[in-house]
Structure formats: C-alpha cells, structure tokens
Design a protein around this motif. Structure first.
Motif, short mmCIF file in Angstrom:
data_model
loop_
_atom_site.label_atom_id
_atom_site.label_comp_id
_atom_site.label_asym_id
_atom_site.label_seq_id
_atom_site.Cartn_x
_atom_site.Cartn_y
_atom_site.Cartn_z
N SER A 11 38.32 8.54 -68.92
CA SER A 11 39.56 8.58 -69.34
C SER A 11 39.98 7.14 -70.01
O SER A 11 40.84 7.13 -70.80
N HIS A 69 33.17 15.03 -78.04
CA HIS A 69 34.38 15.57 -78.51
C HIS A 69 35.13 14.23 -79.18
O HIS A 69 34.68 13.24 -79.05
N ASP A 73 38.57 8.29 -75.62
CA ASP A 73 37.74 7.60 -74.64
C ASP A 73 36.27 8.00 -74.79
O ASP A 73 35.57 7.31 -74.03
N HIS A 74 35.84 8.85 -75.66
CA HIS A 74 34.55 8.97 -76.08
C HIS A 74 34.27 8.55 -77.35
O HIS A 74 32.96 8.69 -77.79
N ASP A 177 33.27 16.25 -71.86
CA ASP A 177 34.60 16.55 -71.03
C ASP A 177 34.89 18.40 -70.99
O ASP A 177 35.01 18.98 -71.92
N HIS A 210 39.30 19.28 -66.85
CA HIS A 210 38.23 18.62 -66.34
C HIS A 210 37.68 19.47 -65.23
O HIS A 210 38.32 20.45 -64.62
N HIS A 232 32.48 10.17 -65.42
CA HIS A 232 33.83 10.30 -65.75
C HIS A 232 34.83 10.25 -64.66
O HIS A 232 35.88 11.14 -64.79
ZN LIG Z 1 37.16 12.02 -71.40
#
Ligand SMILES: [Zn+2]
Ligand SMILES: [Zn+2]
Length: 265
Positions: A11, A69, A73-74, A177, A210, A232
């Motif tokens: 995150s 996605h 954070d990705h 995620d 999650h 993660h």
């Molecule tokens: Zn994430």
C-alpha cells in the motif's frame, strides 16, 4: 524462470523496501537477433521501485511492464520509467510494452500531471489486458485472472522455461491486490510458486479488498501449490503475525517477501 522481489511493501513504500514490483526473467529465443537471451518482465511499478530495479538489471533492457491494477502503490513509478525512456542521454530508448487494465494511459497521463494530450507513443506500447487472454513476452506466457479488489484488478499466472532445465516448463502465480475469488483460486491451482498478497491480518474485517495470511493459505492449500511467498504486507504490520496466521491454515512452505529476494524455478 527467476523471480526477484524489487519492492514488496504493501500500500505504500516502506523503510526497507519500495512498494510492489516483481521482476520475472527467463531465457528464450529472440527472433530479432537470432539467438537466446534473457527476457525481463516487471509486474507492477510501485513508488521507489524503478530505481531499485537498477540493482538487478540494466533498466534499458526491460521487455515489458505488466500492471495488476491502477492503484498508485502499483503504478506510481511508471512516470520514472517514462522519463528514463524519453530523456535517456544518448537518445530516446523507444516504446516498451506496457500492459494493464482499461484506463491505463489515462492513468499514466494523470500521474504525469501536465501533458493532457500526450500519447506517449515513443515511450510505451500500450496493451489493455482482458481476463483469460494471455500475453506472450519472449518465452513467457502471462495469463491475467480477474481479481476482487476496489478497482478492476488482475492476478497473473506466468509460465516459462525452468532455469535449471530449459526443456521443462514451470509456473508461478502473482495475485496483485485481491480478496478470495474463484478466478484467483483457479490461477493458483498447481503452480510451483504462489506469490500472494496478504495486505490484511485477522484484525481487518473489511472484505473485497485484500487477502489475509490465512485466506492466502487457504488458496495455497486448495491449489496444492509448491510454495507460497507472502507479500504486500504494510510497513505497520509485523510480518511474523501474517506468517503465523498463514501457518495455522496450511503446513506447506511459506515465507515472507523482502526486497532483493530471488526465487529460481
Ligand atoms: Zn496495493
Ligand atoms: Zn490496490
């Protein structure tokens, strides 16, 4: 096939790691040069990960970036990659394959923040992913599986040649995620290595966002995977809590990811 954890903090970036990013490499034929070479595919490019990637490969030699996605954070470091490709001192590096869910290039533009009409034609070769439609990158077959998250998301099953025995095909799965859902369970079925997010612990009650260590372990157990690596995990969570929750459910090989970890398949 080899997996390297470039960044694994959940995150956000953390004190010991960049946010989500995983390098998958495999040797295979390159028709353009008529011989075998190492192919480099990065899954997710979270904050801080593009710089960290330089520790493992010459970043000019990326063959593809595949985004699970479009949460920041990705994808946050996609703009670092774009600057690298466009403004490299010896000249532009040309477009690199950039795959992700619908809305991909709007997201890139939004992150960039000033170029409303830029199509990034010279930097990226965009591909929109669809559930179950494989993407081939050199010797790697990458199949997206729809996840269950707060925005459209994919996990990936990646098939490629074994590092020890190139004649043999091996498979890993990365969840992106997601919470538990049928497609992610199918994705994990029988893989040698299951790289699973565990963004929550038993203390988190929200669903549809999650996995927890326990829910990841249920998927691993059901799919009889070879081993599971939990990732993660948020920087405020003690990884040993997540690991203990997973071990209560499944007695297979479980570890937690850390930046720089490599796994040879
Ligand atoms: Zn994430
Ligand atoms: Zn997310």
């Amino acid at each position: 096939m080899r997996l390297t954890v470039v960044g694994c903090t959940g995150s956000m970036s953390g004190p010991y790691s960049a946010a989500s990013s995983y390098l998958v490499q495999a040797r295979g034929a390159d028709p353009e040069i008529g011989e075998d070479r190492t192919w480099n595919v990065v899954f997710d490019l979270g904050p801080g990960s593009f710089g960290a990637l330089w520790r493992y490969i010459d970043a000019r030699k990326l063959d593809a970036v595949v985004l699970s996605h479009l949460h920041a954070d990705h994808v946050g470091d996609v703009i670092s990659l774009q600057v690298h490709r466009r403004w490299y001192p010896t000249g532009p590096l040309g477009p690199v394959l950039l795959a992700g869910p619908d809305g991909l290039m709007d997201r890139v533009r939004g992150l960039d923040g000033f170029a409303e009409d830029d199509d990034y034609e010279g930097d990226f070769d965009p591909v929109i992913l669809h559930d179950g439609e494989p993407l081939m990158v050199g010797p790697l077959k990458i199949t997206p599986y729809e996840g269950l998250h707060t925005v459209p998301s994919f996990g990936f099953r990646v098939e490629g040649p074994s590092e020890g025995d190139p004649e043999k095909r091996v498979e890993l799965a990365y969840t992106g995620d997601t919470d538990t859902c049928p497609r992610i369970e199918e994705m994990a079925d029988g893989v040698q290595l299951f790289l699973s997010e565990a963004g929550f612990t038993a203390a988190d009650e929200a669903r549809g966002v999650h996995l927890t260590g326990a829910r990841a372990a249920e998927i691993a157990k059901k799919g009889a995977v070879g081993s599971m690596v939990l990732t993660h995990i948020q920087p405020w969570t003690d990884p040993s809590v997540v690991l203990a929750e997973a071990r209560e459910v499944w007695d297979g090989a479980i570890s937690t990811a850390y930046a720089g970890a490599t796994y040879s398949l």
